[in-house]
Each structure stands twice: as C-alpha cells, then as structure tokens.
Enzyme design. Structure first.
Site, PDB file in Angstrom:
ATOM      1  N   GLY A  92       0.719  -1.188  -0.020  1.00 39.19           N
ATOM      2  CA  GLY A  92       0.030  -0.083  -0.235  1.00 39.19           C
ATOM      3  C   GLY A  92       1.011   1.130  -0.046  1.00 39.19           C
ATOM      4  O   GLY A  92       2.028   1.300   0.411  1.00 39.19           O
ATOM      5  N   ARG A 121       0.625  -5.045  -5.831  1.00 35.70           N
ATOM      6  CA  ARG A 121       1.086  -6.224  -5.271  1.00 35.70           C
ATOM      7  C   ARG A 121       1.637  -6.804  -6.391  1.00 35.70           C
ATOM      8  O   ARG A 121       1.448  -6.770  -7.561  1.00 35.70           O
ATOM      9  CB  ARG A 121      -0.186  -6.819  -4.628  1.00 35.70           C
ATOM     10  CG  ARG A 121      -1.114  -5.896  -3.866  1.00 35.70           C
ATOM     11  CD  ARG A 121      -0.858  -5.569  -2.545  1.00 35.70           C
ATOM     12  NE  ARG A 121      -1.600  -4.710  -1.648  1.00 35.70           N
ATOM     13  CZ  ARG A 121      -1.355  -4.127  -0.569  1.00 35.70           C
ATOM     14  NH1 ARG A 121      -0.414  -4.581   0.100  1.00 35.70           N
ATOM     15  NH2 ARG A 121      -2.280  -3.191  -0.284  1.00 35.70           N
ATOM     16  N   ASP A 133       5.443  -5.449   5.732  1.00 31.27           N
ATOM     17  CA  ASP A 133       5.983  -6.630   6.184  1.00 31.27           C
ATOM     18  C   ASP A 133       5.994  -7.686   5.081  1.00 31.27           C
ATOM     19  O   ASP A 133       6.996  -8.264   4.701  1.00 31.27           O
ATOM     20  CB  ASP A 133       5.170  -7.312   7.295  1.00 31.27           C
ATOM     21  CG  ASP A 133       5.444  -6.823   8.713  1.00 31.27           C
ATOM     22  OD1 ASP A 133       6.407  -6.375   8.808  1.00 31.27           O
ATOM     23  OD2 ASP A 133       4.430  -7.020   9.567  1.00 31.27           O
ATOM     24  N   THR A 192       4.120   2.735   5.958  1.00 31.69           N
ATOM     25  CA  THR A 192       2.789   2.092   5.889  1.00 31.69           C
ATOM     26  C   THR A 192       1.967   3.122   6.806  1.00 31.69           C
ATOM     27  O   THR A 192       2.393   3.495   7.836  1.00 31.69           O
ATOM     28  CB  THR A 192       2.414   0.753   6.314  1.00 31.69           C
ATOM     29  OG1 THR A 192       0.967   0.790   6.538  1.00 31.69           O
ATOM     30  CG2 THR A 192       3.376   0.169   7.398  1.00 31.69           C
ATOM     31  N   ASP A 196      -0.235   2.591   8.854  1.00 30.67           N
ATOM     32  CA  ASP A 196      -0.798   1.855   9.850  1.00 30.67           C
ATOM     33  C   ASP A 196       0.017   1.706  11.006  1.00 30.67           C
ATOM     34  O   ASP A 196      -0.504   1.503  12.167  1.00 30.67           O
ATOM     35  CB  ASP A 196      -1.205   0.390   9.461  1.00 30.67           C
ATOM     36  CG  ASP A 196      -2.630   0.477   8.539  1.00 30.67           C
ATOM     37  OD1 ASP A 196      -3.371   1.274   8.361  1.00 30.67           O
ATOM     38  OD2 ASP A 196      -2.693  -0.568   7.504  1.00 30.67           O
ATOM     39  N   ASP A 240       2.095  -0.333  11.684  1.00 32.69           N
ATOM     40  CA  ASP A 240       2.081  -1.817  12.531  1.00 32.69           C
ATOM     41  C   ASP A 240       3.079  -2.714  12.131  1.00 32.69           C
ATOM     42  O   ASP A 240       2.826  -3.612  11.974  1.00 32.69           O
ATOM     43  CB  ASP A 240       0.519  -2.178  11.932  1.00 32.69           C
ATOM     44  CG  ASP A 240       0.420  -2.489  10.389  1.00 32.69           C
ATOM     45  OD1 ASP A 240       1.551  -1.926   9.693  1.00 32.69           O
ATOM     46  OD2 ASP A 240      -0.567  -3.210   9.779  1.00 32.69           O
ATOM     47  N   ARG A 292      -7.043  -1.862   8.987  1.00 30.05           N
ATOM     48  CA  ARG A 292      -7.797  -3.343   8.881  1.00 30.05           C
ATOM     49  C   ARG A 292      -7.278  -4.259  10.000  1.00 30.05           C
ATOM     50  O   ARG A 292      -7.996  -4.824  10.451  1.00 30.05           O
ATOM     51  CB  ARG A 292      -7.217  -3.633   7.695  1.00 30.05           C
ATOM     52  CG  ARG A 292      -8.455  -3.727   6.730  1.00 30.05           C
ATOM     53  CD  ARG A 292      -8.154  -4.310   5.273  1.00 30.05           C
ATOM     54  NE  ARG A 292      -6.982  -3.509   4.775  1.00 30.05           N
ATOM     55  CZ  ARG A 292      -6.255  -4.162   3.695  1.00 30.05           C
ATOM     56  NH1 ARG A 292      -6.369  -5.077   3.255  1.00 30.05           N
ATOM     57  NH2 ARG A 292      -5.217  -3.512   3.424  1.00 30.05           N
TER      58      ARG A 292
HETATM   59  P1  ATP Z   1       0.899  -3.051   3.516  1.00 25.40           P
HETATM   60  O1  ATP Z   1       1.324  -2.728   4.841  1.00 25.40           O
HETATM   61  O2  ATP Z   1       0.567  -1.951   2.862  1.00 25.40           O
HETATM   62  O3  ATP Z   1      -0.111  -4.401   3.273  1.00 25.40           O
HETATM   63  P2  ATP Z   1       2.940  -4.901   2.484  1.00 25.40           P
HETATM   64  O4  ATP Z   1       4.427  -4.726   1.985  1.00 25.40           O
HETATM   65  O5  ATP Z   1       2.854  -5.739   3.668  1.00 25.40           O
HETATM   66  O6  ATP Z   1       2.291  -3.350   2.527  1.00 25.40           O
HETATM   67  P3  ATP Z   1       1.808  -7.109   0.763  1.00 25.40           P
HETATM   68  O7  ATP Z   1       0.654  -6.887  -0.216  1.00 25.40           O
HETATM   69  O8  ATP Z   1       1.763  -7.884   2.162  1.00 25.40           O
HETATM   70  O9  ATP Z   1       2.254  -5.381   1.249  1.00 25.40           O
HETATM   71  O10 ATP Z   1       3.142  -7.355   0.233  1.00 25.40           O
HETATM   72  C1  ATP Z   1       3.688  -6.560  -0.998  1.00 25.40           C
HETATM   73  C2  ATP Z   1       4.033  -7.506  -2.038  1.00 25.40           C
HETATM   74  O11 ATP Z   1       5.394  -8.342  -1.506  1.00 25.40           O
HETATM   75  C3  ATP Z   1       3.253  -8.769  -2.546  1.00 25.40           C
HETATM   76  O12 ATP Z   1       2.516  -8.283  -3.314  1.00 25.40           O
HETATM   77  C4  ATP Z   1       4.297  -9.591  -3.084  1.00 25.40           C
HETATM   78  O13 ATP Z   1       4.845  -9.059  -4.354  1.00 25.40           O
HETATM   79  C5  ATP Z   1       5.576  -9.528  -1.972  1.00 25.40           C
HETATM   80  N1  ATP Z   1       5.394 -10.456  -1.158  1.00 25.40           N
HETATM   81  C6  ATP Z   1       4.576 -10.481   0.197  1.00 25.40           C
HETATM   82  N2  ATP Z   1       5.178 -11.708   0.873  1.00 25.40           N
HETATM   83  C7  ATP Z   1       5.802 -12.563   0.240  1.00 25.40           C
HETATM   84  C8  ATP Z   1       6.208 -13.780   0.274  1.00 25.40           C
HETATM   85  N3  ATP Z   1       6.130 -14.280   1.364  1.00 25.40           N
HETATM   86  N4  ATP Z   1       7.243 -13.977  -0.468  1.00 25.40           N
HETATM   87  C9  ATP Z   1       7.573 -13.386  -1.709  1.00 25.40           C
HETATM   88  N5  ATP Z   1       6.957 -12.161  -2.010  1.00 25.40           N
HETATM   89  C10 ATP Z   1       6.167 -11.734  -1.216  1.00 25.40           C
END
Ligand code: ATP
Length: 327
Positions: free
Chosen positions: A18, A79, A110, A132, A134, A136, A178
C-alpha cells in the site's frame, strides 16, 4: 564514505504494497545519497512487478526534484502475485544479476520485507524501509506515512466536530487500520473522541458506547465523536444502533483513501529522508539483509528475519488515557 567489502556501483529501489505519504521523500533520499557516493540508481516501477519484467528507469538527482513534498509514489506501487512463487523470485534475481545491481532498497510493509528476504536468498543484498500509514510494523516504532495519515484524519474530524456540535449530533467516523488500531487510537486521542474502537480490543455496545453517551449527556455534553477503526467493521450498524438507543441524531463518515494521500508532514519527510539515507549507507557498508528501524529515537537496523518475528502491541497506556479523559 568508503565502501567496505564488494564495491557497490549500482543499486536499485522500489515501492511495494500500500502507498504511504513520504514514500517519495524516501526515494529522493535513496537516490541523492547514492549519487553523493558515486553510485548509479535504477528505480523499478510497480513493486516486484518491475523487477520481474525489467520495468525500470535510471534515476539521478534531477529525477527526484521536489519529491519531499509530494504524496503517493513516483515509482507506482502494486502487489505482485508472481513474486510469491519461486520462479518469480528467481527471475527477478536473474534480472538483478544481469543489470549489475549490487543492492536493492525495498520501501513498503511486512509483505514487502518477506519478498526482499526471498530475493536475498539468491544473493541480492536487500534493505527494507518501513512505510505504511498503519504504523503496524513490529520492528520499528515509527513507519513512514503514519503522521500524515493521522493529521489528514484529524483535520476531517475537527471539521465534522464543528458541525456535530452545531446540530447536537453524534458522529461515527471510520478511519483506516484493517488489522491494527494505532492510527485510530492516535486520531481518537487527538480529536477528543468520546469512544475509540480498535480491532485489538473487543467492545461491548452497552458499556463502551451507550453508557459513555448517556453519562456525557448527564454531564452536559451535546455532541460526540465515535472513532471506529476499519478492522472493527460495522461502523454503519454501530451508528444505527446508537441513534436507536440514545435518540440522538447520528451520522456516519468513512474517511477512506484520502488518508493515504497528501503532501507529507515534516515528521514524515524527515523520517523518510533519514531512513533513505541510512539504507544506502548500510548497503555501502556491506549489509545484505536488513530492515531500517526507528527505535528509541534512533534510526538503526535489524536483520530481516528477526524483524519479521516482531509484533507491535497497541499502546495500552495511550488507550487508557483516551478512555479516562473522553467525557
Ligand atoms: P501493506 O502494509 O500496505 O499491506 P505490504 O508490503 O505488507 O504493505 P503486501 O501486499 O503484504 O504489502 O506485500 C507486498 C508484496 O510483497 C506482495 O504483493 C508480493 O509481491 C510480495 N510478498 C509478500 N509476501 C511475500 C512472500 N512471502 N514471498 C515473496 N514475496 C512476497
């Protein structure tokens, strides 16, 4: 500063997950710190999609002009399901090798760090920067975007509060979050909300909302703000029940995606700049698998694996303060 270990000649960066205000300020700091140290920079578009599809631009100091002030992310974010597969990660690692990338800065949450960790297993040094709204992420006491999002919500709620006071109404406001209530609690405390509902704390309609309103009215209060974190769910139903049970006109407002945008606050600009600078210096020092963190008023780092095991609890003291001074 001197490079230690393998000479770093070219690094890359991306934003993923995000978006959050301040991502651009982090991009700017990464690019300019690299340029300062004589290192070339590639910016990959749309998170890990760019890495898999070789969708990048070469960046220099001029490509990040005035980026501290801009919300969103100039590299776009997305994503990427393919990157969750071994084949996807391998393809990205092959591209990194082919392009001569000596290190990658991944700005996101994360999930983004989990992806970075996978990539590092193929020999690509990675540094994560927490961004982020959040706040979090367990390893860091602060994440880029939180302050701007909180101020955006506060600004909206202060305005709502004016009209609620005029009409003697109750305002139920849904703010983002969320899975975590850090943003809702911070906003609730800042706005003098009568009630703040967070996903971490189950609530009782009678005790935690209706009694608070009844007591407030006895004390002469004629309007109320009830903050509901997105993850609690059911804000319209809560508003309906409050109106039914108290007889006070109740309105629902979902602030929504405006919280993700806007020019970053000074705090987010400074934090993003410091973290971006730290990330590049870490790669130059030979770090291979870390997340930049803000802990106890210092920018520092932790290994990604350790960082991903950490969980951030809701600040119970702040939660208690918000409750005790609400009416
Ligand atoms: P937010 O806090 O906004 O959700 P985020 O970085 O946690 O941010 P995610 O959608 O969980 O957002 O992860 C972003 C991208 O990271 C995913 O679309 C994917 O491409 C990659 N990713 C997440 N988890 C994995 C994993 N276990 N292995 C490989 N790539 C991953």
């Amino acid at each position: 500063m001197a490079n230690e270990g393998k000479k770093i000649r070219r690094i890359a960066l991306l934003t993923s997950g995000g978006d959050a205000p301040g991502m651009n300020a982090a991009i700017r700091a990464v690019v300019r710190t690299a340029v300062f140290n004589g290192v070339k920079v590639l910016g990959f578009r749309r998170g890990y999609n760019g890495l898999i599809n070789n969708d990048f631009l070469e960046m220099d100091s001029r490509s990040v002009n005035r980026m501290s002030a801009r919300g969103g992310t100039m590299l776009y974010t997305a994503r990427c399901e393919e990157f969750r597969t071994e084949a996807g990660v391998k393809r990205a690692a092959d591209n990194c090798r082919y392009l001569g990338i000596d290190g990658l800065v991944c700005i996101g949450g994360d999930g983004t760090f989990r992806g970075a960790l996978e990539l590092s297993h193929y020999g690509v040094p990675v540094v994560g920067i927490p961004a982020t709204i959040d706040n979090d992420i367990g390893c860091s006491h602060y994440t880029i975007g939180f302050d701007t999002a909180a101020n955006t919500a506060i600004d909206a709620i202060d305005k709502l509060s004016d009209t609620m006071q005029s009409h003697e109404r109750i305002s139920v406001v849904e703010v983002m979050g969320r899975h975590a209530g850090h943003l809702a609690m911070y906003v609730g405390l800042s706005c003098g909300a009568a009630v703040t509902l967070v996903p971490e704390e189950p609530f009782d309609m009678e005790r935690d909302i209706l009694d608070v309103v009844r007591e407030g009215r006895i004390n002469g209060r004629n309007h109320f703000i009830v903050i509901v974190a997105e993850g609690v769910g059911g804000a319209p139903e809560i508003a309906h029940a409050i109106q039914e049970q108290t007889g006070m006109e109740t309105r629902i407002t979902i602030i929504g995606h405006v919280q993700r945008g806007g020019s970053p606050t000074a705090r987010d600009r400074v934090m993003a700049t410091r973290m971006g600078h730290f990330a590049v210096e870490s790669l130059l020092k030979g770090e291979k698998q870390i997340v930049v963190c803000y802990r106890d008023s210092h920018i520092c780092s932790l290994g990604i694996e350790e960082a991903l095991t950490m969980h951030k609890e809701l600040d119970r003291y702040m939660y208690r303060v918000a409750k005790e001074i609400s009416i």
